[in-house]
Design a protein around this motif. Structure first.
Motif, PDB file in Angstrom:
ATOM      1  N   ASN A  90       0.855  -1.248   0.061  1.00  0.00           N
ATOM      2  CA  ASN A  90      -0.181   0.165  -0.081  1.00  0.00           C
ATOM      3  C   ASN A  90       0.778   1.120  -0.087  1.00  0.00           C
ATOM      4  O   ASN A  90       0.299   2.453   0.135  1.00  0.00           O
ATOM      5  CB  ASN A  90      -1.058  -0.047   1.273  1.00  0.00           C
ATOM      6  CG  ASN A  90      -2.082  -0.985   0.996  1.00  0.00           C
ATOM      7  OD1 ASN A  90      -2.424  -1.236  -0.137  1.00  0.00           O
ATOM      8  ND2 ASN A  90      -2.488  -1.485   2.137  1.00  0.00           N
ATOM      9  N   GLN A  91       1.986   1.040  -0.314  1.00  0.00           N
ATOM     10  CA  GLN A  91       3.040   2.111  -0.252  1.00  0.00           C
ATOM     11  C   GLN A  91       2.706   3.095  -1.503  1.00  0.00           C
ATOM     12  O   GLN A  91       2.468   2.428  -2.646  1.00  0.00           O
ATOM     13  CB  GLN A  91       4.469   1.954  -0.389  1.00  0.00           C
ATOM     14  CG  GLN A  91       4.731   1.178   1.054  1.00  0.00           C
ATOM     15  CD  GLN A  91       6.169   0.613   0.928  1.00  0.00           C
ATOM     16  OE1 GLN A  91       6.764   1.198   0.137  1.00  0.00           O
ATOM     17  NE2 GLN A  91       6.423  -0.216   1.966  1.00  0.00           N
ATOM     18  N   ILE A  92       2.855   4.409  -1.342  1.00  0.00           N
ATOM     19  CA  ILE A  92       2.860   5.080  -2.759  1.00  0.00           C
ATOM     20  C   ILE A  92       4.002   5.791  -2.881  1.00  0.00           C
ATOM     21  O   ILE A  92       4.637   6.634  -1.875  1.00  0.00           O
ATOM     22  CB  ILE A  92       1.729   6.184  -2.730  1.00  0.00           C
ATOM     23  CG1 ILE A  92       0.584   5.822  -2.575  1.00  0.00           C
ATOM     24  CG2 ILE A  92       1.897   7.179  -3.770  1.00  0.00           C
ATOM     25  CD1 ILE A  92      -0.613   6.658  -2.329  1.00  0.00           C
ATOM     26  N   ALA A 123      -0.025  10.719   3.872  1.00  0.00           N
ATOM     27  CA  ALA A 123      -0.696  11.160   2.661  1.00  0.00           C
ATOM     28  C   ALA A 123      -1.470  12.405   2.880  1.00  0.00           C
ATOM     29  O   ALA A 123      -1.331  13.629   2.252  1.00  0.00           O
ATOM     30  CB  ALA A 123      -1.894  10.251   2.165  1.00  0.00           C
ATOM     31  N   THR A 148      -8.986   1.110   2.239  1.00  0.00           N
ATOM     32  CA  THR A 148      -8.002   2.030   2.023  1.00  0.00           C
ATOM     33  C   THR A 148      -7.432   2.130   0.610  1.00  0.00           C
ATOM     34  O   THR A 148      -6.922   2.913   0.190  1.00  0.00           O
ATOM     35  CB  THR A 148      -6.619   1.372   2.981  1.00  0.00           C
ATOM     36  OG1 THR A 148      -6.650   0.211   2.711  1.00  0.00           O
ATOM     37  CG2 THR A 148      -6.790   1.504   4.446  1.00  0.00           C
ATOM     38  N   ARG A 187      -5.811   5.277  -1.609  1.00  0.00           N
ATOM     39  CA  ARG A 187      -4.747   5.030  -2.496  1.00  0.00           C
ATOM     40  C   ARG A 187      -5.137   5.362  -3.921  1.00  0.00           C
ATOM     41  O   ARG A 187      -4.265   6.285  -4.551  1.00  0.00           O
ATOM     42  CB  ARG A 187      -4.235   3.597  -2.345  1.00  0.00           C
ATOM     43  CG  ARG A 187      -2.883   3.448  -3.174  1.00  0.00           C
ATOM     44  CD  ARG A 187      -2.521   1.808  -3.006  1.00  0.00           C
ATOM     45  NE  ARG A 187      -1.039   1.968  -3.224  1.00  0.00           N
ATOM     46  CZ  ARG A 187      -0.641   1.621  -4.443  1.00  0.00           C
ATOM     47  NH1 ARG A 187      -1.488   1.770  -5.592  1.00  0.00           N
ATOM     48  NH2 ARG A 187       0.509   1.589  -4.639  1.00  0.00           N
TER      49      ARG A 187
END
Length: 90
Positions: A3-5, A19, A53, A57
């Protein structure tokens, strides 16, 4: 990667708080863009109501990539218009 951006300047957003902090530090002109407003709404829905979530995202990713226009590749997969040849007996 989960789930990292990943951002362009080698940092990453790993939590909803990251975020939200990133969005609040944007310049006002960019912050007011419709894509960022949608991302803010998605973040708030997830944080306040426990939504998925992935929705937050997706909102942030769409806002980050709002200026990206995919190039059209005319030499992509071209259909062939010949008749198919079958094996004998089929």
């Amino acid at each position: 990667m989960g789930n990292q951006i990943l951002l362009r300047h080698a940092s990453e957003l790993t939590s909803l708080h990251d975020a939200a902090t990133f969005i609040t530090k944007l310049p006002k002109r960019e912050h007011d863009a419709p894509q960022w407003q949608a991302a803010i709404e998605a973040l708030m829905l997830v944080a306040e109501r426990g939504g998925p979530t992935m929705m937050a995202r997706t909102g942030v990713m769409r806002a980050l990539n709002r200026h990206y226009v995919p190039e059209f590749n005319p030499k992509g997969k071209e259909p062939h218009w010949r008749r198919r040849k079958f094996k004998r007996g089929q």
